[in-house]
Design a protein around this motif. Structure first.
Motif, PDB file in Angstrom:
ATOM      1  N   CYS A   1       0.849  -1.176   0.000  1.00  0.00           N
ATOM      2  CA  CYS A   1       0.000   0.000   0.000  1.00  0.00           C
ATOM      3  C   CYS A   1       0.896   1.241   0.000  1.00  0.00           C
ATOM      4  O   CYS A   1       1.841   1.332   0.776  1.00  0.00           O
ATOM      5  CB  CYS A   1      -0.910  -0.021   1.224  1.00  0.00           C
TER       6      CYS A   1
ATOM      7  N   CYS B   1       0.235   3.055   3.783  1.00  0.00           N
ATOM      8  CA  CYS B   1       0.602   2.452   5.070  1.00  0.00           C
ATOM      9  C   CYS B   1       1.711   1.410   4.908  1.00  0.00           C
ATOM     10  O   CYS B   1       2.159   0.833   5.893  1.00  0.00           O
ATOM     11  CB  CYS B   1      -0.616   1.819   5.733  1.00  0.00           C
TER      12      CYS B   1
ATOM     13  N   CYS C   1      -4.509  -0.015   0.098  1.00  0.00           N
ATOM     14  CA  CYS C   1      -5.386  -0.976   0.754  1.00  0.00           C
ATOM     15  C   CYS C   1      -6.742  -0.308   0.949  1.00  0.00           C
ATOM     16  O   CYS C   1      -6.876   0.908   0.817  1.00  0.00           O
ATOM     17  CB  CYS C   1      -4.791  -1.459   2.072  1.00  0.00           C
TER      18      CYS C   1
ATOM     19  N   CYS D   1      -7.000   2.622   3.697  1.00  0.00           N
ATOM     20  CA  CYS D   1      -6.304   3.840   3.296  1.00  0.00           C
ATOM     21  C   CYS D   1      -7.062   4.553   2.183  1.00  0.00           C
ATOM     22  O   CYS D   1      -7.176   5.780   2.184  1.00  0.00           O
ATOM     23  CB  CYS D   1      -4.882   3.527   2.838  1.00  0.00           C
TER      24      CYS D   1
HETATM   25 ZN   LIG Z   1      -2.842   1.178   3.404  1.00  0.00          ZN
END
Ligand SMILES: [Zn+2]
Length: 488
Positions: free
Chosen positions: A254, A257, A287, A290
């Motif tokens: 991601c 994150c 993801c 997020c």
């Molecule tokens: Zn993420």
């Protein structure tokens, strides 16, 4: 290379949040804040229990009495030929028999060798183009990192030697030239291993063509991903090339994150609602949490100026992998066989369409546009090939301080055996080690050797009890063709 989940199948989320499995024949081109993720459910390849009828198993290679490659036969026929003394074992890896009488009539099926070159592992598959059967499969584990480690160690020893003022040795950096097409030794090793196996297979199989995965993504299909403003909706394959490109660009993590997600979503760095475009440089992997929390903010507004900046960068690492593939492409063309190339996006599309799980050799079987409509891979056990080195490179060994003071590496042949030989040891009674073992030999100057068997390492076997089965050829083998060994 970034790690990939073990078994992959593409799932597309539709606008209503339902996640149906993508119809295998129709990849979605809709990436509009569109979502793609990997489900882990995949049909397993059926294991054929030992001793069961092997009607759908991979084939055994056959050569004529003169050594010319013939059409591969079924394992049952090979066993019959061997027990009837009509053939003899020529090689154990890959398992090849040699006929004692010339065959009466021969039919040569169209056999295509297919390659999926990777940085750590290369998948190999031989596919019968008429029937779609996978005739043979293998996976080469490269030793690129070991090559690099060895050269780093040599460099450190040389540098240390100069630093210690023991004697003056001028640094040697400006008297070297690199020939055109030079590759770093670790990459060259990968290219050469693949070529070695293509040549080895050619000696025992009447191959008619080669296919291999040339690039992970097709820059033509996605229209120069980072430079032009053209959107990427150009036919069914284009969306797949974009996905592959994004996964590689963002390293399967991601962008926000840095976690490996279970389901991936395509995030627009500048959102569509704020005038962001569908061009690939505006896309990031995210993801689900997020992507949700980012909402309609840009990446910079969301506290990620790094993502905003990286959006402009292209794929250096993938380009390095791609350049190795190009080097392989040039060398493969010298074999004289017709060469077909395919992209990683097409491979994945082919494999998903045919319902095959993700492995290196199934990827290889699905490379290129020539892939038959159905691939029969049942009962195929890939030969696991691990590059081990030939114990022959270093011409002058240094001592612990980096000074050259030892003789060149000896050939290390003791009693006709050397490390890497696969042998059968029959230790007679009375002895605590009495019994029969088959394994890979590690030779010792005393003559008392170690034998690495599937059950573990057996120490202190004298070479006089050993019979050679397969002379060391720089590789270690596991699984695969060992099932065919008549006595192993
Ligand atoms: Zn993420």
């Amino acid at each position: 290379m970034a790690p990939q989940p073990a078994a992959l199948r593409l799932v597309v989320k539709q606008g209503n949040g339902v996640s149906p499995v993508l119809p295998a024949h129709k990849p979605s081109t809709n990436l509009d804040e569109g979502n793609f993720t990997w489900a882990t459910s995949c049909p397993p390849i059926r294991e054929v229990p030992h001793g069961k009828k092997d009607h759908d198993m991979q084939r055994v290679f056959v050569v004529s009495p003169e050594g010319a490659p013939l059409s591969p036969c079924r394992p049952a026929r090979a066993r019959w030929l061997l027990t009837q003394q009509k053939a003899a074992v020529l090689r154990r890896y890959p398992f090849t028999i040699i006929l004692k009488q010339p065959p009466s009539g021969t039919v040569t099926p169209p056999l295509r060798v297919k390659l999926d070159p990777g940085s750590k592992t290369t998948g190999l598959a031989i596919v019968n183009e008429a029937t779609g059967e996978v005739v043979w499969a293998g996976e080469i584990t490269h030793r690129g990192q070991q090559v690099k480690d060895a050269l780093d160690a040599r460099r450190a020893a040389r540098r240390g030697r100069r630093q210690r003022h023991t004697r003056y040795r001028p640094p040697r950096f400006d008297n070297r030239t690199r020939p055109k097409g030079w590759l770093p030794p670790s990459l060259l090793s990968r290219v050469q291993k693949v070529l070695t196996w293509v040549e080895r297979l050619r000696r025992v199989v009447p191959l008619t063509a080669i296919s291999f995965e040339l690039v992970r993504f097709d820059t033509q299909l996605i229209e120069h991903p980072e430079t032009t403003g053209i959107e990427y909706q150009q036919g069914t394959l284009a969306g797949w090339e974009v996905r592959e490109y994004l996964l590689l660009k963002w390293g399967y993590r991601c962008a926000y994150c840095q976690q490996e997600a279970i389901r991936w979503e395509v995030d627009h760095i500048v959102p569509r609602s704020r005038g962001g475009s569908n061009r690939v440089s505006n896309l990031a992997l995210a993801c689900h949490p997020c992507n949700q929390s980012k909402g309609d903010r840009t990446a910079a507004e969301n506290g990620h100026p790094d993502v905003q900046a990286q959006a402009k960068h292209s794929l250096k690492d993938a380009a390095a992998v791609n350049s190795t593939r190009w080097a392989l492409y040039e060398r493969v063309q010298r074999t004289g066989l017709p060469v077909e190339t395919g992209t990683g996006g097409r491979t994945k599309w082919n494999r998903t369409q045919r319902g095959l799980p993700k492995t290196h050799w199934t990827d290889a079987a699905c490379v290129g546009a020539s892939t038959p409509a159905s691939i029969c891979a049942q009962g195929v056990i890939p030969l696991a090939i691990t590059a081990m080195g030939r114990h022959s490179r270093q011409m002058c060994r240094p001592n612990a301080f980096g000074f050259p003071d030892k003789a060149p590496k000896a050939t290390s042949v003791v009693g006709g055996f050397r490390t890497g030989d696969i042998v059968r040891a029959i230790v007679p009674a009375p002895s605590v080690k009495s019994g029969t073992y088959v394994g890979r030999l590690a030779i010792r100057a005393t003559g008392s050797c170690n034998l690495k068997t599937p059950a573990g390492t057996i120490q202190g076997i004298h070479y006089k009890y050993c019979q050679p089965l397969h002379r060391g050829d720089g590789y270690r083998y596991a699984k695969g063709d060992a099932a065919f060994l008549p006595h192993a």
